[in-house]
Design a protein around this motif. Structure first.
Motif, mmCIF file in Angstrom:
data_model
loop_
_atom_site.group_PDB
_atom_site.id
_atom_site.type_symbol
_atom_site.label_atom_id
_atom_site.label_comp_id
_atom_site.label_asym_id
_atom_site.label_seq_id
_atom_site.Cartn_x
_atom_site.Cartn_y
_atom_site.Cartn_z
ATOM 1 N N LEU A 320 -0.105 -18.953 -5.852
ATOM 2 C CA LEU A 320 -1.055 -17.860 -5.598
ATOM 3 C C LEU A 320 -0.868 -16.777 -6.648
ATOM 4 C CD1 LEU A 320 -3.183 -16.461 -3.778
ATOM 5 C CD2 LEU A 320 -1.265 -15.505 -2.461
ATOM 6 N N ILE A 321 -1.983 -16.396 -7.301
ATOM 7 C CA ILE A 321 -1.959 -15.368 -8.338
ATOM 8 C C ILE A 321 -2.796 -14.190 -7.863
ATOM 9 C CG2 ILE A 321 -2.484 -14.843 -10.750
ATOM 10 C CD1 ILE A 321 -2.356 -18.010 -11.114
ATOM 11 N N LEU A 322 -2.171 -13.031 -7.754
ATOM 12 C CA LEU A 322 -2.850 -11.816 -7.314
ATOM 13 C C LEU A 322 -3.065 -10.902 -8.514
ATOM 14 C CD1 LEU A 322 -0.750 -11.013 -4.106
ATOM 15 C CD2 LEU A 322 -2.799 -12.447 -4.287
ATOM 16 N N LYS A 323 -4.333 -10.693 -8.895
ATOM 17 C CA LYS A 323 -4.672 -9.710 -9.919
ATOM 18 C C LYS A 323 -4.855 -8.382 -9.194
ATOM 19 C CE LYS A 323 -5.563 -12.719 -13.402
ATOM 20 N NZ LYS A 323 -5.132 -12.675 -14.797
ATOM 21 N N THR A 324 -3.888 -7.495 -9.309
ATOM 22 C CA THR A 324 -3.812 -6.374 -8.391
ATOM 23 C C THR A 324 -3.293 -5.115 -9.062
ATOM 24 O OG1 THR A 324 -2.649 -5.607 -6.402
ATOM 25 C CG2 THR A 324 -1.557 -7.266 -7.709
ATOM 26 N N ALA A 325 -3.636 -3.981 -8.466
ATOM 27 C CA ALA A 325 -3.041 -2.704 -8.875
ATOM 28 C C ALA A 325 -1.886 -2.340 -7.942
ATOM 29 C CB ALA A 325 -4.105 -1.599 -8.854
ATOM 30 N N LEU A 326 -1.642 -3.159 -6.929
ATOM 31 C CA LEU A 326 -0.685 -2.881 -5.849
ATOM 32 C C LEU A 326 -0.941 -1.502 -5.251
ATOM 33 C CD1 LEU A 326 2.817 -4.424 -6.598
ATOM 34 C CD2 LEU A 326 1.056 -5.145 -5.003
ATOM 35 N N HIS A 327 -2.218 -1.234 -5.023
ATOM 36 C CA HIS A 327 -2.645 -0.006 -4.335
ATOM 37 C C HIS A 327 -2.570 -0.278 -2.829
ATOM 38 C CE1 HIS A 327 -5.418 3.139 -2.918
ATOM 39 N NE2 HIS A 327 -5.172 3.767 -4.057
ATOM 40 N N SER A 328 -2.379 0.771 -2.052
ATOM 41 C CA SER A 328 -2.274 0.583 -0.600
ATOM 42 C C SER A 328 -3.544 -0.019 -0.001
ATOM 43 C CB SER A 328 -1.936 1.914 0.084
ATOM 44 O OG SER A 328 -2.912 2.902 -0.210
ATOM 45 N N ASN A 329 -4.685 0.155 -0.665
ATOM 46 C CA ASN A 329 -5.923 -0.470 -0.188
ATOM 47 C C ASN A 329 -5.821 -1.996 -0.158
ATOM 48 O OD1 ASN A 329 -6.890 2.129 -0.247
ATOM 49 N ND2 ASN A 329 -8.754 1.643 -1.392
ATOM 50 N N GLU A 330 -4.896 -2.529 -0.938
ATOM 51 C CA GLU A 330 -4.779 -3.979 -1.059
ATOM 52 C C GLU A 330 -3.741 -4.574 -0.114
ATOM 53 O OE1 GLU A 330 -5.375 -4.603 -5.783
ATOM 54 O OE2 GLU A 330 -3.769 -3.231 -5.214
ATOM 55 N N TYR A 331 -2.995 -3.742 0.585
ATOM 56 C CA TYR A 331 -1.875 -4.219 1.400
ATOM 57 C C TYR A 331 -2.296 -5.255 2.436
ATOM 58 C CZ TYR A 331 1.403 -0.667 -0.356
ATOM 59 O OH TYR A 331 2.234 0.089 -1.135
ATOM 60 N N TRP A 332 -3.351 -4.938 3.202
ATOM 61 C CA TRP A 332 -3.785 -5.868 4.254
ATOM 62 C C TRP A 332 -4.263 -7.186 3.648
ATOM 63 C CZ3 TRP A 332 -2.463 -5.450 9.096
ATOM 64 C CH2 TRP A 332 -2.225 -4.187 9.652
ATOM 65 N N ARG A 339 -0.217 -14.955 4.750
ATOM 66 C CA ARG A 339 -0.278 -15.628 6.045
ATOM 67 C C ARG A 339 -1.167 -16.881 5.978
ATOM 68 N NH1 ARG A 339 -1.086 -11.446 8.772
ATOM 69 N NH2 ARG A 339 1.061 -11.156 9.500
ATOM 70 N N SER A 340 -2.146 -16.872 5.084
ATOM 71 C CA SER A 340 -3.090 -17.993 5.002
ATOM 72 C C SER A 340 -2.582 -19.127 4.121
ATOM 73 C CB SER A 340 -4.445 -17.501 4.465
ATOM 74 O OG SER A 340 -5.001 -16.519 5.315
ATOM 75 N N CYS A 341 -1.447 -18.922 3.452
ATOM 76 C CA CYS A 341 -0.900 -19.937 2.541
ATOM 77 C C CYS A 341 0.504 -20.344 2.998
ATOM 78 C CB CYS A 341 -0.845 -19.402 1.110
ATOM 79 S SG CYS A 341 -2.436 -18.838 0.454
ATOM 80 N N PRO A 342 0.630 -21.062 4.094
ATOM 81 C CA PRO A 342 1.958 -21.384 4.643
ATOM 82 C C PRO A 342 2.765 -22.352 3.784
ATOM 83 C CG PRO A 342 0.250 -22.556 5.841
ATOM 84 C CD PRO A 342 -0.459 -21.609 4.934
ATOM 85 N N ARG A 343 2.145 -22.970 2.761
ATOM 86 C CA ARG A 343 2.865 -23.891 1.879
ATOM 87 C C ARG A 343 3.159 -23.257 0.521
ATOM 88 N NH1 ARG A 343 -1.355 -26.749 4.247
ATOM 89 N NH2 ARG A 343 -0.734 -28.368 5.726
ATOM 90 N N LEU A 344 2.998 -21.970 0.433
ATOM 91 C CA LEU A 344 3.125 -21.269 -0.855
ATOM 92 C C LEU A 344 4.521 -21.443 -1.453
ATOM 93 C CD1 LEU A 344 1.610 -19.343 -2.799
ATOM 94 C CD2 LEU A 344 2.638 -17.449 -1.543
ATOM 95 N N GLU A 345 4.554 -21.809 -2.740
ATOM 96 C CA GLU A 345 5.820 -21.981 -3.445
ATOM 97 C C GLU A 345 6.013 -20.954 -4.564
ATOM 98 O OE1 GLU A 345 5.797 -25.968 -4.834
ATOM 99 O OE2 GLU A 345 5.807 -26.856 -2.823
ATOM 100 N N MET A 346 4.919 -20.535 -5.189
ATOM 101 C CA MET A 346 5.003 -19.573 -6.290
ATOM 102 C C MET A 346 3.988 -18.455 -6.083
ATOM 103 S SD MET A 346 4.476 -20.108 -10.418
ATOM 104 C CE MET A 346 5.909 -21.178 -10.546
ATOM 105 N N LEU A 347 4.458 -17.223 -6.206
ATOM 106 C CA LEU A 347 3.597 -16.047 -6.089
ATOM 107 C C LEU A 347 3.686 -15.263 -7.384
ATOM 108 C CD1 LEU A 347 1.847 -14.006 -4.467
ATOM 109 C CD2 LEU A 347 4.005 -12.956 -3.707
ATOM 110 N N THR A 348 2.539 -15.030 -8.016
ATOM 111 C CA THR A 348 2.478 -14.215 -9.233
ATOM 112 C C THR A 348 1.694 -12.950 -8.933
ATOM 113 O OG1 THR A 348 2.603 -16.146 -10.686
ATOM 114 C CG2 THR A 348 1.724 -14.113 -11.630
ATOM 115 N N ILE A 349 2.342 -11.815 -9.128
ATOM 116 C CA ILE A 349 1.711 -10.511 -8.939
ATOM 117 C C ILE A 349 1.418 -9.952 -10.328
ATOM 118 C CG2 ILE A 349 1.960 -8.216 -7.951
ATOM 119 C CD1 ILE A 349 4.003 -9.398 -5.994
#
Length: 457
Positions: A320-332, A339-349
């Motif tokens: 999963l790759i998140l193109k993000t500002a890590l603003h609080s608007n994005e938290y939820w 929660r929707s990716c129960p098999r997630l192995e790699m997270l890129t922020i």
């Protein structure tokens, strides 16, 4: 090492290099001096000659040098067959005869891959403004099109009804052009071997629809096109790669069980609207994808649907790759995806500039300062499957530290945390050295996994 090799073999070796790299081989020795001139992969790119930061007068002279270079090259090229030819020129109207001659040179050599780009680098992709095409595809391209396997036309008019001669094409890219859905249908019918279709900054499209059975189409990219109705309907093709960049709309992608990678960018969405249900449905149709990239707008909007906490049916996403500002608007939205990716192995922020909606409304009231420290139900992916976390553009902001502390605290299966420190200067004089200091704080966080290896790069 190459001194005893015949020129014919050196030409084959040079053919595996890009045109620019092949040209550089002329400095190796006298034997290599003219080898690059017989290259099978040719790329006439004015960007290698014209400097955009210089005056228009200088650019005019540089463009003349570019055209003279192309003229001399095709006059002296003796090979009867070439693999690919690329031509990029933002002012084709000044050199119409040369443009025709370069394209004719390519078709006369039975070129397999043809890239014609007449767009202007000054045109902005985020503007709705449409631009008149700078060139028209010559008739001899259609006449000799049977050899073509790859075709790229940017700011280049064409006649879709003549694509019947392009029956061998596997990859087609169209950009900066006026085109309607009827022409797209004709092209798909005329190119039965087409596997990859990319549309960039096209306009006058009523919507996008592909419902013809038997298509081999595996890759579809719709990049910042101007649709009258944001409606996409796919029935028939089994995609392996799907990318959409534009506004939020209604999507229907039927039976995409072979999907490998999907990328969703809704940066053109100008206002916050509670259209999370559209994105929710889209995610469900992309369930098979192993690699998924989503943007900040997606993260802000997805919790506004009927299910603000996550999908009922889990995704198959491993990366999963998140193109993000890590603003609080994005938290939820971040929580929703974990929660929707129960098999997630790699997270890129991947941290960078993003469109943050001032009128954003969260699904539930919350305190941004305590969001990642409260005893919410921790996602299954975080505690059991997540092994690698990459943070690109790390600056060590408060929000970044909140998220990283959470992942390390509950990531019992984590093996790697890689912090790629930003090179950008901050508003208050922060620099890379300052961010490196912030990274040291992360090294001191509690870690649920004894095996996690942390790198600061």
């Amino acid at each position: 090492m190459f001194s005893n090799l015949p020129s014919s073999l050196l030409i084959i070796i040079a053919s595996f290099l890009s045109f620019k790299e092949a040209a550089r081989t002329c400095i190796l020795s006298k034997q290599w001096l003219d080898i690059w001139r017989e290259a099978a992969n040719i790329d006439f790119d004015e960007n290698n000659f014209v400097k955009l930061d210089e005056s228009e007068e200088n650019q005019k002279v540089q463009r003349e040098v570019f055209i003279n270079f192309a003229r001399q090259f095709i006059e002296n090229h003796s090979q009867q067959v070439i693999e690919t030819l690329g031509l990029r020129c933002s002012k084709p109207g000044i050199f119409p005869v040369d443009m025709q001659n370069i394209v004719m040179f390519a078709t006369s050599r039975n070129v397999r891959g043809l890239r014609l780009d007449f767009s202007d680098p000054a045109w902005r992709e985020d503007e709705i403004m449409n631009h008149e095409a700078g060139f028209e595809l010559p008739s001899h391209v259609y006449e000799h099109g049977q050899a073509l396997e790859s075709l790229k036309l940017f700011s280049c008019r064409f006649d879709a009804s003549k694509f019947t001669n392009f029956s061998a094409i596997k990859s087609l890219s169209l950009g900066w052009i006026n085109i309607n859905i009827g022409s797209i249908v004709v092209i798909l019918e005329s190119c039965p071997l087409l596997e990859s279709l990319r549309l960039k900054k096209c306009w006058n499209l009523e919507h996008f629809e592909v419902s013809r059975p038997g298509l081999r189409l595996q890759n579809l990219v719709l990049d910042k096109c101007d649709f009258r109705d944001e409606w996409l309907f796919i029935e028939g093709p089994k995609f392996q790669f799907f990318k959409y960049s534009g506004k939020v709309g209604q999507f229907h992608l039927e039976n995409q069980r072979e999907m490998v990678e999907a990328e969703l960018d809704f940066g053109m969405q100008s206002e916050f609207e509670e259209v999370g249900v559209f994105l929710y449905d889209l995610l469900q149709e992309l369930f098979a994808a192993r690699i998924l990239t989503v943007c900040s707008v997606f993260l802000q909007i997805i919790p506004s649907g009927d299910e603000p906490l996550g999908l009922q049916a889990p995704l198959n996403v491993r990366n999963l790759i998140l193109k993000t500002a890590l603003h609080s608007n994005e938290y939820w939205g971040i929580k929703f995806m974990l929660r929707s990716c129960p098999r997630l192995e790699m997270l890129t922020i991947d941290i960078g500039p993003a469109r943050i909606f001032p009128d954003y409304e969260p699904p539930y009231p919350f305190d941004p300062e305590k969001f990642w420290s409260r005893n919410f139900q921790v996602e299954l992916s975080v505690t059991t499957t997540l092994r690698v976390v990459n943070v690109k553009g790390f600056k060590g902001t408060r929000n970044e530290l909140y998220v990283l502390r959470y992942l390390l605290h509950f990531g019992r299966a984590m093996e790697e945390l890689n912090l790629y420190v930003s090179n950008e200067g901050g508003d208050n004089g922060e620099n890379r050295e300052f961010y490196m200091g912030r990274a040291q704080k992360v090294l001191g966080f509690y870690k649920a996994s004894r095996n996690v290896c942390m790198s600061v790069l």
